[in-house]
Design an enzyme around this catalytic site. Sequence first.
Site, PDB file in Angstrom:
ATOM      1  N   SER A 125     -39.060  38.384  11.657  1.00  0.00           N
ATOM      2  CA  SER A 125     -39.814  38.951  12.948  1.00  0.00           C
ATOM      3  C   SER A 125     -39.303  38.408  14.033  1.00  0.00           C
ATOM      4  O   SER A 125     -39.968  38.266  15.026  1.00  0.00           O
ATOM      5  CB  SER A 125     -41.129  38.941  12.753  1.00  0.00           C
ATOM      6  OG  SER A 125     -41.772  39.771  11.700  1.00  0.00           O
TER       7      SER A 125
ATOM      8  N   GLU B 176     -36.330  32.019   5.812  1.00  0.00           N
ATOM      9  CA  GLU B 176     -37.069  33.203   6.163  1.00  0.00           C
ATOM     10  C   GLU B 176     -38.169  33.357   5.316  1.00  0.00           C
ATOM     11  O   GLU B 176     -38.239  33.390   4.136  1.00  0.00           O
ATOM     12  CB  GLU B 176     -36.268  34.425   5.772  1.00  0.00           C
ATOM     13  CG  GLU B 176     -34.936  34.610   6.600  1.00  0.00           C
ATOM     14  CD  GLU B 176     -34.431  36.178   6.574  1.00  0.00           C
ATOM     15  OE1 GLU B 176     -34.416  36.671   7.476  1.00  0.00           O
ATOM     16  OE2 GLU B 176     -34.335  36.591   5.426  1.00  0.00           O
TER      17      GLU B 176
ATOM     18  N   HIS C 215     -31.612  37.099  -0.491  1.00  0.00           N
ATOM     19  CA  HIS C 215     -32.578  37.614   0.323  1.00  0.00           C
ATOM     20  C   HIS C 215     -33.812  37.635  -0.582  1.00  0.00           C
ATOM     21  O   HIS C 215     -33.745  38.094  -1.364  1.00  0.00           O
ATOM     22  CB  HIS C 215     -32.168  39.122   0.907  1.00  0.00           C
ATOM     23  CG  HIS C 215     -32.863  39.284   2.101  1.00  0.00           C
ATOM     24  ND1 HIS C 215     -34.299  39.837   1.955  1.00  0.00           N
ATOM     25  CD2 HIS C 215     -33.066  38.956   3.403  1.00  0.00           C
ATOM     26  CE1 HIS C 215     -34.827  40.051   3.208  1.00  0.00           C
ATOM     27  NE2 HIS C 215     -33.996  39.648   4.163  1.00  0.00           N
TER      28      HIS C 215
END
Length: 278
Positions: free
Chosen positions: A236, A190, A118
């Site tokens: 988001s 992402e 991440h």
Amino acid sequence: MTAAAARIPLVAGNWKMHLTHTQGAVLAAAVVESARHLPGREIVVCPPFTTLPAVAAALVGAGQDPRSGPAPGGPAAGGARVALGAQNVHWEGEGAYTGEVSVSMLRALGCRYVIVGHSERRALFGESDRTVARKARAVCDGGLVPVVCVGETLEERDAGRTEAVVARQLGAVLEVLEPGSMGELVVAYEPVWAIGTGRAAEPADADAVARVLRRTVAGSGGPDAAGSVRILYGGSVKPENAAPFLSRPDIDGALVGGASLDAAAFTAIAAAAGGQAP
Ligand code: PGA
């Protein structure tokens, strides 16, 4: 190359450093309840380490095996599979690694997925492409499924380097995996600038990056692996903006941060993921 019919939509919730074990159990039970009418999808909840056992127990209590989905004939039968995931892991099996957790420990708790790489781990905890690759390999070797996160920073995007960055990040992982396990992978695209900012990517742009990632898998694992790897968009994602991402041909689901802390919002996103006959 996309063979979308074979790919079950997957919506994963990254709870990050939120919720105690008691709060997490309540949220997990609410997610299973709202997912009862969403067959043909896979939902994953990824609580903090300390919350994993309570969430695993809550899933079982609600009729879900945290690794394999709704128990036949139970209250969740016919609904989405709700699986358990962790947010991080160490690559070694055991040893003197203070503060770390191994794949076998996660597997023993019922985890099926592990998020690796991440951007918060990369940016705040110094994880390199090599570290992420070692983690992904350990997860595969332990029989679990890595959710490999990749994404460019705003500077990299402005410099036109998005494709090169994500291909490098994913390439480092593919380099250490057996070709046979590549098709099982989940990759989450992402963009760093879209995480927690309320500013999602354009769905068409995210889909184009997903295509690059699929081609990257094809280059290492061949067309079958590329056709079955699941690629998520994250950054988001909310109920209001999810559908245009989830209807794109190369986007198979979403990795959701903030909105995953609310059962109704999270399952509304899963509802937008379409779904196939179970
Ligand atoms: P966000 O987080 O949905 O809150 O932007 C996404 C993520 O970090 O996975």
